[in-house]
Write an enzyme that holds these catalytic residues in place. Structure first.
Site, PDB file in Angstrom:
ATOM      1  N   GLY A   1     -26.589  29.141  60.617  1.00 27.30           N
ATOM      2  CA  GLY A   1     -25.694  30.306  60.711  1.00 27.30           C
ATOM      3  C   GLY A   1     -26.267  31.483  59.967  1.00 27.30           C
ATOM      4  O   GLY A   1     -27.453  31.497  59.620  1.00 27.30           O
ATOM      5  N   ASN A   2     -25.453  32.479  59.732  1.00 31.90           N
ATOM      6  CA  ASN A   2     -25.929  33.670  59.007  1.00 31.90           C
ATOM      7  C   ASN A   2     -24.769  34.308  58.252  1.00 31.90           C
ATOM      8  O   ASN A   2     -23.637  33.843  58.312  1.00 31.90           O
ATOM      9  CB  ASN A   2     -26.568  34.659  59.984  1.00 31.90           C
ATOM     10  CG  ASN A   2     -25.611  35.062  61.068  1.00 31.90           C
ATOM     11  OD1 ASN A   2     -24.645  35.757  60.806  1.00 31.90           O
ATOM     12  ND2 ASN A   2     -25.856  34.601  62.287  1.00 31.90           N
ATOM     13  N   ASN A   3     -25.110  35.410  57.575  1.00 32.17           N
ATOM     14  CA  ASN A   3     -24.192  36.042  56.623  1.00 32.17           C
ATOM     15  C   ASN A   3     -23.196  37.026  57.217  1.00 32.17           C
ATOM     16  O   ASN A   3     -22.441  37.642  56.487  1.00 32.17           O
ATOM     17  CB  ASN A   3     -25.035  36.868  55.640  1.00 32.17           C
ATOM     18  CG  ASN A   3     -25.373  36.080  54.417  1.00 32.17           C
ATOM     19  OD1 ASN A   3     -24.660  35.144  54.094  1.00 32.17           O
ATOM     20  ND2 ASN A   3     -26.449  36.445  53.758  1.00 32.17           N
ATOM     21  N   SER A   4     -23.223  37.222  58.527  1.00 39.24           N
ATOM     22  CA  SER A   4     -22.411  38.303  59.098  1.00 39.24           C
ATOM     23  C   SER A   4     -20.909  38.018  58.940  1.00 39.24           C
ATOM     24  O   SER A   4     -20.438  36.927  59.262  1.00 39.24           O
ATOM     25  CB  SER A   4     -22.751  38.447  60.580  1.00 39.24           C
ATOM     26  OG  SER A   4     -21.955  39.446  61.134  1.00 39.24           O
TER      27      SER A   4
END
Ligand code: CTP
Length: 402
Positions: free
Chosen positions: A207-210
């Site tokens: 996943g990512n930080n958005s």
């Protein structure tokens, strides 16, 4: 550029930072706004009636029961172009969230349909209290704006979140809101937001930080300008916006499917989502033991924007390029190359080195257009950026061959 001669109701509720609203009032007057102050009874313990009368140059109504023949709450509600509650206590937000109208200010708010902006200021514990946070969520889900308080030294001497924000932040929010015109009425806007998650096993994912805040800000702004908005949101912890069709997805493939099914009828497509570039080639239905976790075989996810661009008829396409380049020039070049490669009309470039911007209400960057124009966006609220982008989109919709 600022709207002049606009009627603002400045509601002042009972917090020590009421004195800061005196400066706010002056700033708004400098911009040409006409202000009617409505203080709550308890706020008069902090700043008195005479101060508000002298500063605003107008009578200051405080009671529902004065001049009843003029039905003051309805007259004030009709006259206002926007209502700003600064400072907003936990109490007044709770009242408005539940529809309580037991004084002049809450009656005016209940009788009004114009933009309503709250500027909370209180001690951290009160702001973070789950009751306050639930009320804030509820107010936002109804389309009202609640500005995040600043962090720093509080009246009690404690340090934390809850400070009355800088006046410029409040002015920015108000002017952006009022600049919103119905120039997207009859247009359909499709927005992606958040960060996709690609499951490795039942407990892990890529996943990512958005946070999704930029996409939600775009959806707020677009719906306020009269558009029909579909928001495809991946893993965001933000309440749905009333009047926006929100499709919740988890993975890149789900996001692609949702966007494809709404693409044809869209006039504008804004890709604010952070799409995971790869996904695990296989999903392990049981948790992988850490000894077996030295490598995760992956396959590439589709480039959703590129695929959509291939099917493009007259859609205006906007993308985001979050870069961590060595230099600004290099970042701009990368963003420009992405715009070409993905068939975009506009791209917003921002430098996200060190995790800056993710999860914040603010952003800074540059908007690039396929026709070679660049627009600096110096630090401002994400909703302000949203309106800048929509201004350019509206120009493009009006003059498609420019
Ligand atoms: N994007 C997309 N599909 C992907 C990856 C990105 O549609 N699989 C979109 C994003 O929503 C954004 C734009 O493409 O609007 C740029 O995203 P970014 O992550 O910066 O670019 P990538 O193509 O992933 O390039 P890289 O990760 O190599 O920088």
């Amino acid at each position: 550029m600022y709207p002049r001669g606009r009627e603002i109701v400045l509601g002042v509720s009972g917090g020590i930072s009421a004195y800061k609203s005196c400066d706010l009032l002056r700033r708004l007057q400098d911009l040409g706004f006409l202000i009617t102050v409505i203080p709550t009874r308890s706020s008069l313990n902090f700043v008195g009636l005479s101060t508000w009368e002298a500063l605003s140059g107008r009578p200051v109504p405080t009671e529902l029961w004065n001049n009843v023949h003029q039905v003051p709450h309805i007259a004030l509600a009709k006259q206002a172009d926007a209502i700003l509650v600064a400072p907003a206590t936990a109490d007044i937000m709770a009242k408005v969230a539940t529809g309580i109208a037991d004084d002049l200010l809450t009656n005016v708010i209940l009788a009004s349909t114009v933009p309503l902006i709250f500027v909370p200021a209180m001690h951290s514990e009160m702001w973070l209290n789950s009751a306050t946070q639930a009320n804030v969520q509820l107010l936002r889900s109804r389309g009202h704006l609640v500005i995040e308080p600043d962090s720093g030294k509080l009246t009690s001497g404690d340090v934390g979140v809850g400070r009355y924000p800088d006046s410029s932040k409040i002015v920015d929010c108000l002017t952006t809101t009022l600049q919103s015109r119905a120039d997207l009425r009859g247009r359909s806007v499709l927005i992606s937001t958040g960060g996709t998650r690609e499951a490795i096993d039942p407990v892990r994912f890529i996943g990512n930080n958005s946070s999704g805040r930029q996409g939600y800000a775009l959806a707020y702004a677009a719906v306020a300008r009269g558009a029909q908005v579909t928001l495809v949101a991946a893993n965001c912890e933000i309440a749905d916006i009333e009047g926006v069709k929100t499709v919740h997805v988890t993975t890149a493939l789900e996001m692609q499917a949702a966007l494809e099914s709404h693409f044809e009828s869209a006039d504008v497509v804004i890709m604010a989502a952070a799409v995971a570039d790869v996904r695990p080639s296989v999903f392990n239905s049981t948790k992988i033991a850490k000894e077996d976790l030295s490598a995760i075989p992956v396959v590439k996810n589709p480039d959703i924007t590129k695929e959509l661009s291939r099917r493009k008829s007259s859609q205006i396409m906007v993308g985001f390029a979050a870069q961590t380049a060595e230099s600004r020039a290099e970042g701009l070049a990368l963003a420009s190359a992405k715009m070409k490669d993905k068939g975009l009309d506009l791209v917003y470039f921002n430098d996200v080195s060190g995790g800056a911007i993710f999860g914040s209400d603010k952003t800074a960057g540059v908007i690039l257009t396929a026709t070679g124009d660049t627009y600096e966006f110096n630090s401002g609220l994400k909703v302000t950026l949203a309106n800048r982008i929509l201004d350019l989109v509206c120009d493009k919709l009006s003059y498609p061959n420019d």
